[in-house]
Design a protein around this motif. Sequence first.
Motif, mmCIF file in Angstrom:
data_model
loop_
_atom_site.group_PDB
_atom_site.id
_atom_site.type_symbol
_atom_site.label_atom_id
_atom_site.label_comp_id
_atom_site.label_asym_id
_atom_site.label_seq_id
_atom_site.Cartn_x
_atom_site.Cartn_y
_atom_site.Cartn_z
ATOM 1 N N GLY A 27 -31.777 -40.311 4.905
ATOM 2 C CA GLY A 27 -31.141 -40.617 3.637
ATOM 3 C C GLY A 27 -32.014 -41.508 2.776
ATOM 4 N N PHE A 28 -31.483 -41.910 1.641
ATOM 5 C CA PHE A 28 -32.236 -42.789 0.749
ATOM 6 C C PHE A 28 -32.219 -44.197 1.325
ATOM 7 N N GLU A 29 -33.410 -44.811 1.443
ATOM 8 C CA GLU A 29 -33.537 -46.094 2.138
ATOM 9 C C GLU A 29 -34.035 -47.235 1.252
ATOM 10 N N TRP A 30 -34.655 -46.930 0.137
ATOM 11 C CA TRP A 30 -35.344 -47.973 -0.621
ATOM 12 C C TRP A 30 -34.387 -49.022 -1.184
ATOM 13 N N LYS A 31 -34.854 -50.271 -1.164
ATOM 14 C CA LYS A 31 -34.133 -51.375 -1.780
ATOM 15 C C LYS A 31 -34.492 -51.437 -3.270
ATOM 16 N N VAL A 32 -33.735 -52.245 -4.008
ATOM 17 C CA VAL A 32 -33.954 -52.379 -5.449
ATOM 18 C C VAL A 32 -35.383 -52.839 -5.742
ATOM 19 N N LYS A 36 -38.018 -51.031 -8.214
ATOM 20 C CA LYS A 36 -38.524 -51.742 -9.394
ATOM 21 C C LYS A 36 -40.048 -51.706 -9.450
ATOM 22 N N LYS A 37 -40.679 -51.832 -8.294
ATOM 23 C CA LYS A 37 -42.140 -51.774 -8.245
ATOM 24 C C LYS A 37 -42.645 -50.386 -8.633
ATOM 25 N N LEU A 38 -41.969 -49.344 -8.144
ATOM 26 C CA LEU A 38 -42.361 -47.980 -8.519
ATOM 27 C C LEU A 38 -42.194 -47.776 -10.017
ATOM 28 N N LEU A 39 -41.073 -48.248 -10.564
ATOM 29 C CA LEU A 39 -40.820 -48.090 -11.992
ATOM 30 C C LEU A 39 -41.884 -48.799 -12.825
ATOM 31 N N SER A 40 -42.287 -49.991 -12.408
ATOM 32 C CA SER A 40 -43.308 -50.710 -13.180
ATOM 33 C C SER A 40 -44.636 -49.964 -13.161
ATOM 34 N N THR A 89 -39.241 -39.712 -5.412
ATOM 35 C CA THR A 89 -38.636 -38.732 -6.319
ATOM 36 C C THR A 89 -37.185 -39.076 -6.602
ATOM 37 N N SER A 90 -36.442 -39.496 -5.571
ATOM 38 C CA SER A 90 -35.038 -39.891 -5.769
ATOM 39 C C SER A 90 -34.937 -41.099 -6.684
ATOM 40 N N THR A 91 -35.826 -42.064 -6.479
ATOM 41 C CA THR A 91 -35.823 -43.266 -7.314
ATOM 42 C C THR A 91 -36.018 -42.911 -8.779
ATOM 43 N N LEU A 92 -37.029 -42.109 -9.064
ATOM 44 C CA LEU A 92 -37.318 -41.743 -10.457
ATOM 45 C C LEU A 92 -36.187 -40.910 -11.055
ATOM 46 N N ARG A 93 -35.644 -40.005 -10.260
ATOM 47 C CA ARG A 93 -34.534 -39.155 -10.755
ATOM 48 C C ARG A 93 -33.343 -40.027 -11.141
ATOM 49 N N ALA A 94 -33.033 -41.020 -10.308
ATOM 50 C CA ALA A 94 -31.879 -41.875 -10.571
ATOM 51 C C ALA A 94 -32.128 -42.825 -11.742
ATOM 52 N N ILE A 95 -33.363 -43.279 -11.909
ATOM 53 C CA ILE A 95 -33.671 -44.208 -12.999
ATOM 54 C C ILE A 95 -33.629 -43.518 -14.352
ATOM 55 N N PHE A 96 -34.209 -42.328 -14.444
ATOM 56 C CA PHE A 96 -34.386 -41.673 -15.740
ATOM 57 C C PHE A 96 -33.304 -40.641 -16.064
ATOM 58 N N SER A 97 -32.304 -40.489 -15.192
ATOM 59 C CA SER A 97 -31.242 -39.503 -15.417
ATOM 60 C C SER A 97 -29.877 -40.169 -15.285
ATOM 61 N N GLU A 148 -50.822 -54.222 -16.810
ATOM 62 C CA GLU A 148 -50.691 -53.995 -15.378
ATOM 63 C C GLU A 148 -49.212 -53.836 -15.016
ATOM 64 N N PRO A 149 -48.911 -53.150 -13.900
ATOM 65 C CA PRO A 149 -47.512 -53.023 -13.474
ATOM 66 C C PRO A 149 -46.801 -54.361 -13.349
#
Length: 722
Positions: A27-32, A36-40, A89-97, A148-149
């Motif tokens: 399942g999805f495991e990443w913490k906030v 946030k680091k991926l988004l930056s 991919t799940s992180t980006l999908r949830a952030i931008f959708s 920079e990020p």
Amino acid sequence: MDTTKKINKLFLENSEGKLVLPNFQRGFEWKVEEQKKLLSSILALLPIGSILLLEGQKNDFATRQLCYNDDEFEQNDECLYLLDGQQRTSTLRAIFSNLLGNKSDWEEKYDKLYKGLRYRWFVDVKKLDSEDIFGYENLMFESIIQYEPGQLYENIVEKKITKQNKSDWFHPHFHKDELGTPLTGHRLKNEIAKRASEEGLIPLYDIFNAVNNREKSLLEYTLERLANERVIRLQSDVKDGHKSIVELLGQVFPEIEDLSASEVGYEESIRFAWSTLATDWKKDMFNYLKGVLDQEMHVIQLPANEISRATAIYESINKGGVSLNTYDLIVAKAARIRTERTVTQKIIEELQGEIRLSESLLDTIKGPVESTWSSVNMGTVEDNKLANPIRDQYLNLLSIFSHTNYGNFEGFRIELIKKEKQLEIRPEKIHENTDFTIKALIRACGFLQYRCGIVNIKELNYKLMLIPIAYVLKSDETWASKSSIAKIEYWYWSSLFGGSYREKQGQRCIEDIEKLYLWLNGAENPFEVRYSRILNNEGYSNLDVLLNQVSDITIPAAIHSGILEYVLSTQPKDFFPNKDIFLNAWDIAIKKETSFTDNVTRTLKIEDHHIYPLGADLTIGQSTKKIRNNTKHILNSPLNRTYISDYSNSSIRDKLPEQYFEVLSDVTSWGHSINNTQWQKNATESLEDFHKRLLTSRYNKLLENIKIELSNLKNLREPQML
């Protein structure tokens, strides 16, 4: 085949049911923080790694939708299975959708969405105390490339969505203006944009919609409001002499330097220039955010003829640098055999079901008790995911059952619970042995809750102690035997309080499986030495350690919580003199509604209570907080602790010491292993000697009760059939 795909294209394929997850994936495991680091990084337009896709057909694997924990969705006949890159991919999908929907459907989507994705994300453009990354100060956005990020990280804002904050403007349920007037469509978008712009926030969750739909989006409304609000502020700054109109508008209207305020058309030209400044910033920001989704991701796309090797490829990838646990690889291996349900689904369904508790298990229970029970009461499943202790001990027990014959201990070694041996289990064995492995674990959890005072499985200090219990309870005969259940309890308390699991836990677990099994089947008691060490293991559980008298030894957490759990297992009476409320782990676990008085009914919760109050002997300048924070203070010993309800605890706090001691005068009959003792300090006693006397008395009573109970358990015989 190596290729690239735009992020937006991946999202579209996911929306169309083409890009899917094979259900052997975790399942999805990443913490906030990780999100946030991926988004930056992606906002800085930096590469974020590659993903691995496998071409296939609809029924090649059981599947689930990206970001959601259910498998009910419209799926394309031709699929792309995401083998690696799910977390990103799940992180980006949830952030931008907008995966949370709106007022009419948000709750259903919320329940299905992974807990870690229940957020809405924004960038803060008004954060002018830091670098003006988005050019909002003068409405001149040039480029993000130089940042920079880490710099972008400071401008990222996440807002958590819960079922309690439905009135917040960023919540999908939000639908009214400040006067309470219901809003829909563009009026609702405009209201949300107004609230967002007041906080200087750009909603990232609307970008995918804005890019792929023609009607005016929430993103555009928000950018427009932000730009217009900033223009008004800049115009005021110009009038007040804080900014130069030439410097501000010269970037969009170079002719301004040659214009005179007295010329015909000057005012109209200036209005047009201000409007252009706002429009250009809005357009530049929109194009930048659209460009984020236009970024190309590196994709390794395997052809359909690689389908038979999919799980092997997945295993191979994740045995390397990517941090996946053994459980994920076992589930992937099991997926080589096509079944209606994945191993994880099967396990969760079993854990969520109800079992009938044996009469032997409930033999010592005081009062009426339900004979059916579900292990989820003990926290075995959380947010539709396995609790870590269950996941880990499932692997250990599955390996033991898959590599040995039940009751045959030839070659029974610690290697059986090592990763290498677990990964040797064949797919058919995983499917064949999972059902009775989980059944045994469920019975073990029931035993721990009803006989050992464990409220939640995560509270079990030595998780490997679950394995010997589950191993022997695989047998229906053992599950139904009063003497066997009694002996298991004898083993548990003598092992815990005797310190057997303080070191070499894996080896001890393997040895105890054999010893316990053989004892239940007629061998001599092999645990007498442990019985003799109960609360008397030097440097671990002896009296000096428990009194906090050994300077370099801290009381082990297993002993502290073990004493509390032992007392709870005896179903003690709550510290509430006017009513007989008996505490137990199973009612606490389900948060049972309990009547404390004629007027007070509330959820049953327990707190770790100091029997002798910390504030009873305070001197000038001392505080209970200071004593409470001093783990080595004698009054923080588990010998001075017991579980009582939070309601009783709050009632006691209001009492003066002498009133509280009156309550304690009858406590010896309440089952907390407390002696009838003198609660006041003698004139000849020092304070230290007084505290030692109180706690030594508790130690003696506790030790006496444990040993009497275990002696009775050891000697229990099966009732003779007439």
